[in-house]
Design a protein around this motif. Sequence first.
Motif, short mmCIF file in Angstrom:
data_model
loop_
_atom_site.label_atom_id
_atom_site.label_comp_id
_atom_site.label_asym_id
_atom_site.label_seq_id
_atom_site.Cartn_x
_atom_site.Cartn_y
_atom_site.Cartn_z
N THR A 48 0.86 -1.18 0.00
CA THR A 48 0.00 0.00 0.00
C THR A 48 0.90 1.23 0.00
O THR A 48 2.11 1.12 0.20
CB THR A 48 -0.92 0.05 1.24
N VAL A 49 0.29 2.37 -0.20
CA VAL A 49 1.00 3.64 -0.09
C VAL A 49 0.25 4.46 0.95
O VAL A 49 -0.94 4.71 0.80
CB VAL A 49 1.06 4.39 -1.44
N GLU A 50 0.95 4.84 2.01
CA GLU A 50 0.35 5.66 3.06
C GLU A 50 0.75 7.10 2.81
O GLU A 50 1.89 7.38 2.45
CB GLU A 50 0.80 5.19 4.43
N THR A 51 -0.21 8.01 3.01
CA THR A 51 0.07 9.44 2.81
C THR A 51 -0.32 10.23 4.04
O THR A 51 -1.21 9.84 4.80
CB THR A 51 -0.71 10.00 1.60
N MET A 52 0.35 11.35 4.22
CA MET A 52 -0.02 12.30 5.26
C MET A 52 -1.21 13.11 4.75
O MET A 52 -1.44 13.17 3.54
CB MET A 52 1.16 13.23 5.57
N PRO A 53 -1.95 13.76 5.63
CA PRO A 53 -3.07 14.60 5.17
C PRO A 53 -2.57 15.72 4.25
O PRO A 53 -1.45 16.21 4.40
CB PRO A 53 -3.62 15.20 6.47
N VAL A 54 -3.39 16.06 3.29
CA VAL A 54 -3.06 17.15 2.37
C VAL A 54 -4.17 18.20 2.44
O VAL A 54 -5.29 17.91 2.84
CB VAL A 54 -2.91 16.65 0.91
N LYS A 59 -5.28 27.54 -4.07
CA LYS A 59 -5.47 28.64 -5.02
C LYS A 59 -4.63 28.36 -6.25
O LYS A 59 -3.66 27.59 -6.18
CB LYS A 59 -5.00 29.96 -4.41
N GLN A 60 -4.95 29.00 -7.31
CA GLN A 60 -4.14 28.87 -8.51
C GLN A 60 -2.72 29.33 -8.20
O GLN A 60 -2.50 30.37 -7.59
CB GLN A 60 -4.72 29.72 -9.65
N GLY A 61 -1.72 28.51 -8.57
CA GLY A 61 -0.33 28.81 -8.31
C GLY A 61 0.20 28.24 -7.00
O GLY A 61 1.41 28.22 -6.78
N GLU A 62 -0.66 27.77 -6.11
CA GLU A 62 -0.21 27.18 -4.84
C GLU A 62 0.20 25.73 -5.06
O GLU A 62 -0.29 25.06 -5.96
CB GLU A 62 -1.32 27.22 -3.78
N THR A 63 1.09 25.27 -4.19
CA THR A 63 1.61 23.90 -4.27
C THR A 63 1.31 23.16 -2.98
O THR A 63 1.52 23.70 -1.89
CB THR A 63 3.13 23.91 -4.53
N ALA A 64 0.85 21.93 -3.11
CA ALA A 64 0.61 21.06 -1.95
C ALA A 64 1.64 19.94 -1.95
O ALA A 64 1.95 19.36 -3.00
CB ALA A 64 -0.80 20.46 -2.02
N GLU A 65 2.19 19.67 -0.79
CA GLU A 65 3.13 18.56 -0.64
C GLU A 65 2.36 17.32 -0.19
O GLU A 65 1.55 17.38 0.74
CB GLU A 65 4.19 18.91 0.40
N ILE A 66 2.61 16.20 -0.86
CA ILE A 66 1.98 14.93 -0.51
C ILE A 66 3.10 13.99 -0.06
O ILE A 66 3.90 13.53 -0.86
CB ILE A 66 1.22 14.32 -1.70
N ARG A 67 3.19 13.75 1.25
CA ARG A 67 4.22 12.85 1.78
C ARG A 67 3.72 11.42 1.68
O ARG A 67 2.64 11.09 2.16
CB ARG A 67 4.52 13.19 3.23
N CYS A 68 4.52 10.57 1.09
CA CYS A 68 4.11 9.19 0.81
C CYS A 68 5.13 8.19 1.34
O CYS A 68 6.32 8.48 1.39
CB CYS A 68 3.97 8.98 -0.70
#
Length: 172
Positions: A48-54, A59-68
Amino acid sequence: MNMNRLNNRTKTKRNMVKSLAAFCVGLLAFGFASCDDELDVMQAYPFTVETMPVPKELKQGETAEIRCELVREGEFNGAVYTIRYFQYDGEGTLKLDNGLIFQPNDRYLLENEKFRLYYTSECDESQSLTITVEDNFGNSFEWETEFNNDTDTGEVPSGADTLTIKEGGVYQ
């Protein structure tokens, strides 16, 4: 007459010993015939792949980090893992922590069990994507991520209570 009885008992014992020996030989032959010389080496282990909450809003131009983190039920040295994604709503860019920018539906080698993905919103509407990790034995794990457009300013997105906003709009 005693001699006949003695001979009959001896013959009976010999017959029983012969029968027991034949049974044991037959049992051994069956045991050897059912054995296989080759080792049963398991190569394909479920994972499986576990991720932290995102954050749920970008907004347009913003970046979200997805820790896996890739979590395997077993390890095989020949196992190779790849990652790909498909975006079915909105527009954005997904890249790996080494800076590699993904193209939709192209497979990329995962070199580490712990990795980070960075999704950058390129539109002002809702965005949805499916991320798939596959191994070279046909196993796969898939999950969906959705982001809504955040029209408010200065607020931490809902669902991001364990994340902090870092310079440049990257969430950690």
